[in-house]
Write an enzyme that holds these catalytic residues in place. Structure first.
Site, PDB file in Angstrom:
ATOM      1  N   CYS A  48      37.059  37.225  31.679  1.00  0.00           N
ATOM      2  CA  CYS A  48      38.003  37.839  32.616  1.00  0.00           C
ATOM      3  C   CYS A  48      38.848  38.909  31.927  1.00  0.00           C
ATOM      4  O   CYS A  48      39.122  39.960  32.514  1.00  0.00           O
ATOM      5  CB  CYS A  48      38.897  36.769  33.233  1.00  0.00           C
ATOM      6  SG  CYS A  48      37.976  35.650  34.309  1.00  0.00           S
ATOM      7  N   CYS A  66      40.308  33.879  30.322  1.00  0.00           N
ATOM      8  CA  CYS A  66      39.269  33.656  29.318  1.00  0.00           C
ATOM      9  C   CYS A  66      38.768  35.025  28.848  1.00  0.00           C
ATOM     10  O   CYS A  66      39.169  36.066  29.388  1.00  0.00           O
ATOM     11  CB  CYS A  66      38.127  32.829  29.917  1.00  0.00           C
ATOM     12  SG  CYS A  66      37.125  33.736  31.110  1.00  0.00           S
ATOM     13  N   HIS A 113      35.410  33.141  38.433  1.00  0.00           N
ATOM     14  CA  HIS A 113      36.792  32.777  38.103  1.00  0.00           C
ATOM     15  C   HIS A 113      37.721  33.531  39.049  1.00  0.00           C
ATOM     16  O   HIS A 113      37.352  34.585  39.593  1.00  0.00           O
ATOM     17  CB  HIS A 113      37.112  33.158  36.649  1.00  0.00           C
ATOM     18  CG  HIS A 113      36.443  32.266  35.641  1.00  0.00           C
ATOM     19  ND1 HIS A 113      36.672  32.365  34.293  1.00  0.00           N
ATOM     20  CD2 HIS A 113      35.546  31.259  35.815  1.00  0.00           C
ATOM     21  CE1 HIS A 113      35.954  31.441  33.666  1.00  0.00           C
ATOM     22  NE2 HIS A 113      35.252  30.757  34.561  1.00  0.00           N
ATOM     23  N   GLU A 146      40.189  35.478  38.618  1.00  0.00           N
ATOM     24  CA  GLU A 146      40.433  36.881  38.276  1.00  0.00           C
ATOM     25  C   GLU A 146      39.276  37.768  38.733  1.00  0.00           C
ATOM     26  O   GLU A 146      39.482  38.860  39.266  1.00  0.00           O
ATOM     27  CB  GLU A 146      40.596  37.062  36.759  1.00  0.00           C
ATOM     28  CG  GLU A 146      41.740  36.316  36.135  1.00  0.00           C
ATOM     29  CD  GLU A 146      41.322  34.961  35.574  1.00  0.00           C
ATOM     30  OE1 GLU A 146      40.589  34.217  36.268  1.00  0.00           O
ATOM     31  OE2 GLU A 146      41.742  34.635  34.458  1.00  0.00           O
TER      32      GLU A 146
END
Ligand code: ZN
Length: 180
Positions: free
Chosen positions: A91, A88, A58, A60
């Protein structure tokens, strides 16, 4: 002598949006992030789980790994992260493990967001580290990028179904049935 340019929140989010655009160009869900230390961007990342075969890639996490390597430290207590979509759980916890000072996100994510949408991990006083979180900065623009991506993807899938229907008799759907 001129003072060094210090990024304001909106300028930082615009850089995160530029990262999201790169994800879009690569065929990935358009989410982007930048990490700011003392008003300067020290790392950036965009969502890339498909191209890297990595479900954890992701925006992040990509940015976080780059920042930690750059600082040669697994903790980044003076850093702030700007991301175009509500984080999420994976993260959020990675950022809390890194002791982030502040997280700012753009659009909310009703499916996996944990800054209040599905869960509110940042509100759990029982967790050992508290990170300040703010949402909605350039939320419309961040959300529009995601909406246009999914609109394009639905149109592509529809075109594929129509092509399959036209190929009827060769294993495709009969004409007039779109398979939806
Ligand atoms: Zn995530």
């Amino acid at each position: 002598m001129t003072a060094p340019a210090v990024l304001n929140d909106e300028a930082a989010m615009r850089l995160a949006l530029a990262q999201a655009t790169q994800a879009h160009a690569a065929g990935e869900v358009p989410v982007g992030a930048v990490i700011v230390l003392n008003g300067e961007v020290i790392a950036s990342g965009f969502n890339q789980p498909i191209s890297t075969h990595d479900p954890t890639a992701h925006a992040e996490v990509v940015a976080l790994r780059a920042a930690a390597l750059r600082q040669r430290n697994y903790r980044l207590p003076d850093c702030e992260l700007f991301v175009t979509l509500e984080p999420c759980a994976m993260c959020a916890m990675a950022l809390m493990h890194a002791r982030f000072k502040r997280i700012v996100f753009g659009a909310t994510d009703p499916k996996t967001g944990v800054a209040g949408s599905v869960l509110d991990l940042f509100g759990y006083r029982e967790l050992n580290h508290q990170t300040l979180i703010e949402g909605g900065l350039l939320g419309e623009e961040c959300g529009d990028l995601l909406r246009s991506f999914f609109r394009e993807r639905r149109a592509q899938q529809k075109a594929l179904r129509l092509a399959a229907a036209e190929a009827g008799g060769q294993g495709g759907l009969p004409p007039g049935v779109d398979g939806a």
